[in-house]
Design a protein around this motif. Structure first.
Motif, PDB file in Angstrom:
ATOM      1  N   ARG A 106      -9.521  23.171  21.706  1.00 35.31           N
ATOM      2  CA  ARG A 106      -8.781  24.353  21.079  1.00 35.31           C
ATOM      3  C   ARG A 106      -7.455  24.648  21.994  1.00 35.31           C
ATOM      4  N   LEU A 107      -7.738  24.615  23.208  1.00 38.63           N
ATOM      5  CA  LEU A 107      -6.783  24.906  24.351  1.00 38.63           C
ATOM      6  C   LEU A 107      -5.549  24.009  24.060  1.00 38.63           C
ATOM      7  N   GLN A 108      -5.991  22.712  23.925  1.00 40.61           N
ATOM      8  CA  GLN A 108      -4.900  21.736  23.700  1.00 40.61           C
ATOM      9  C   GLN A 108      -3.788  22.009  22.323  1.00 40.61           C
ATOM     10  N   ALA A 109      -4.671  22.376  21.326  1.00 36.48           N
ATOM     11  CA  ALA A 109      -3.973  22.927  20.193  1.00 36.48           C
ATOM     12  C   ALA A 109      -3.090  23.947  20.244  1.00 36.48           C
ATOM     13  N   LEU A 110      -3.533  24.912  21.148  1.00 38.88           N
ATOM     14  CA  LEU A 110      -2.857  26.061  21.487  1.00 38.88           C
ATOM     15  C   LEU A 110      -1.469  25.651  22.180  1.00 38.88           C
ATOM     16  N   ARG A 111      -1.739  24.881  23.281  1.00 36.05           N
ATOM     17  CA  ARG A 111      -0.570  24.453  24.117  1.00 36.05           C
ATOM     18  C   ARG A 111       0.360  23.870  23.284  1.00 36.05           C
ATOM     19  N   ALA A 112       0.048  22.748  22.079  1.00 37.70           N
ATOM     20  CA  ALA A 112       0.876  22.081  21.403  1.00 37.70           C
ATOM     21  C   ALA A 112       1.758  23.144  20.417  1.00 37.70           C
ATOM     22  N   ALA A 113       1.024  24.101  20.165  1.00 31.50           N
ATOM     23  CA  ALA A 113       1.619  25.114  18.999  1.00 31.50           C
ATOM     24  C   ALA A 113       2.804  26.003  19.927  1.00 31.50           C
ATOM     25  N   ALA A 114       2.374  26.175  21.101  1.00 25.34           N
ATOM     26  CA  ALA A 114       3.293  26.986  22.026  1.00 25.34           C
ATOM     27  C   ALA A 114       4.593  26.045  22.332  1.00 25.34           C
ATOM     28  N   GLU A 115       4.353  24.908  22.628  1.00 27.08           N
ATOM     29  CA  GLU A 115       5.627  24.046  22.916  1.00 27.08           C
ATOM     30  C   GLU A 115       6.534  24.137  21.760  1.00 27.08           C
ATOM     31  N   LEU A 116       5.832  24.037  20.287  1.00 24.00           N
ATOM     32  CA  LEU A 116       6.678  23.837  19.101  1.00 24.00           C
ATOM     33  C   LEU A 116       7.532  25.094  19.237  1.00 24.00           C
ATOM     34  N   ALA A 117       6.874  26.243  19.574  1.00 27.59           N
ATOM     35  CA  ALA A 117       7.252  27.615  19.180  1.00 27.59           C
ATOM     36  C   ALA A 117       8.753  27.828  20.216  1.00 27.59           C
ATOM     37  N   THR A 118       8.401  27.174  21.528  1.00 30.40           N
ATOM     38  CA  THR A 118       9.351  27.474  22.452  1.00 30.40           C
ATOM     39  C   THR A 118      10.549  26.449  22.714  1.00 30.40           C
ATOM     40  N   GLY A 119      10.518  25.286  21.852  1.00 33.09           N
ATOM     41  CA  GLY A 119      11.340  24.213  21.826  1.00 33.09           C
ATOM     42  C   GLY A 119      11.097  23.268  22.897  1.00 33.09           C
ATOM     43  N   GLY A 120       9.923  23.204  23.343  1.00 34.19           N
ATOM     44  CA  GLY A 120       9.873  22.153  24.487  1.00 34.19           C
ATOM     45  C   GLY A 120      10.379  22.639  25.951  1.00 34.19           C
ATOM     46  N   ALA A 121      10.357  24.005  26.103  1.00 30.30           N
ATOM     47  CA  ALA A 121      10.917  24.496  27.504  1.00 30.30           C
ATOM     48  C   ALA A 121       9.894  24.140  28.456  1.00 30.30           C
ATOM     49  N   ASP A 122       8.563  24.402  27.967  1.00 25.11           N
ATOM     50  CA  ASP A 122       7.468  24.365  28.988  1.00 25.11           C
ATOM     51  C   ASP A 122       7.488  22.801  29.294  1.00 25.11           C
ATOM     52  N   LEU A 123       7.780  21.819  28.421  1.00 25.09           N
ATOM     53  CA  LEU A 123       7.506  20.489  28.784  1.00 25.09           C
ATOM     54  C   LEU A 123       8.771  20.376  30.051  1.00 25.09           C
ATOM     55  N   ALA A 124       9.857  20.700  29.767  1.00 23.82           N
ATOM     56  CA  ALA A 124      10.990  20.483  30.807  1.00 23.82           C
ATOM     57  C   ALA A 124      10.611  20.919  31.942  1.00 23.82           C
ATOM     58  N   ARG A 125      10.094  21.966  32.045  1.00 25.64           N
ATOM     59  CA  ARG A 125       9.654  22.554  33.248  1.00 25.64           C
ATOM     60  C   ARG A 125       8.479  21.821  33.900  1.00 25.64           C
ATOM     61  N   GLU A 126       7.545  21.427  33.280  1.00 26.15           N
ATOM     62  CA  GLU A 126       6.514  20.493  33.727  1.00 26.15           C
ATOM     63  C   GLU A 126       7.005  19.108  34.305  1.00 26.15           C
ATOM     64  N   GLU A 127       7.887  18.765  33.750  1.00 26.21           N
ATOM     65  CA  GLU A 127       8.341  17.201  34.190  1.00 26.21           C
ATOM     66  C   GLU A 127       9.508  17.377  35.245  1.00 26.21           C
ATOM     67  N   ALA A 128      10.067  18.393  35.652  1.00 28.84           N
ATOM     68  CA  ALA A 128      10.980  18.581  36.530  1.00 28.84           C
ATOM     69  C   ALA A 128      10.624  17.897  37.855  1.00 28.84           C
ATOM     70  N   PRO A 129      11.628  17.367  38.572  1.00 29.51           N
ATOM     71  CA  PRO A 129      11.242  16.541  39.703  1.00 29.51           C
ATOM     72  C   PRO A 129      10.946  17.466  41.108  1.00 29.51           C
ATOM     73  N   ALA A 130       9.920  17.145  41.632  1.00 26.84           N
ATOM     74  CA  ALA A 130       9.526  17.942  42.933  1.00 26.84           C
ATOM     75  C   ALA A 130      10.591  17.874  43.690  1.00 26.84           C
ATOM     76  N   VAL A 131      11.132  19.066  44.067  1.00 25.70           N
ATOM     77  CA  VAL A 131      12.210  19.380  45.323  1.00 25.70           C
ATOM     78  C   VAL A 131      11.446  19.314  46.640  1.00 25.70           C
ATOM     79  N   GLU A 132      11.912  18.583  47.853  1.00 24.49           N
ATOM     80  CA  GLU A 132      11.322  18.470  48.799  1.00 24.49           C
ATOM     81  C   GLU A 132      11.745  19.707  49.588  1.00 24.49           C
TER      82      GLU A 132
END
Length: 155
Positions: A12-38
């Protein structure tokens, strides 16, 4: 949801995350995959923070007289309050209005400090006043009875 197993909840939580990503246009995905800054060295971080803090600020001395000549130029002159001119009222004009104003002022004036005490004690004072009146009547009747008894003894 009560009685839900861990696997059902995870789905259920994965389905909610997927729905949120579709609604925001993948902004959450870009934030999660951003390279770590030293992280920078602590000294560099402090210098950058100090530069950022001072970039848009200026020092103003309103109540403090600095001893340094450079800082003395940043002293702000004291603010002068505008002078208040009391309006002049003609003594003969508008006597009726003045009386109305005085009544309005009297109605706006605060009550005396002990008004609540007087209100609370009023009932007790009324009771005492009644008892005092009764006692005075009894004393008068006794004195009249004594006076009549004295007159009867004289006769």
């Amino acid at each position: 949801m009560p009685g839900e197993s861990a696997a059902e909840r995870k789905e259920r939580l994965q389905a909610l995350r997927a729905a949120a990503e579709l609604a925001t246009g993948g902004a959450d995905l870009a934030r999660e995959e951003a390279p770590a800054v030293e992280p920078e060295a602590p000294q560099e971080v402090e210098e950058v923070a100090a530069e950022e803090d001072l970039s848009g600020r200026t020092v103003k001395f309103r109540n403090y007289l600095p001893k340094d000549d450079e800082l003395l130029t940043k002293k702000v002159p004291a603010v002068q309050a505008p002078e208040f001119e009391e309006p002049v009222i003609e003594p003969t004009a508008g006597l009726d209005e003045q009386a109305d104003d005085e009544d309005a002022i009297a109605s706006l004036a605060p009550r005396k400090a002990n008004w609540d005490l007087r209100r609370d004690v009023a009932k007790k004072l009324e009771k005492l006043e009644r008892r005092t009146q009764k006692a005075m009547v009894e004393l008068m009747q006794e004195s009249q009875a004594a006076a009549q008894a004295a007159e009867e003894e004289e006769d």
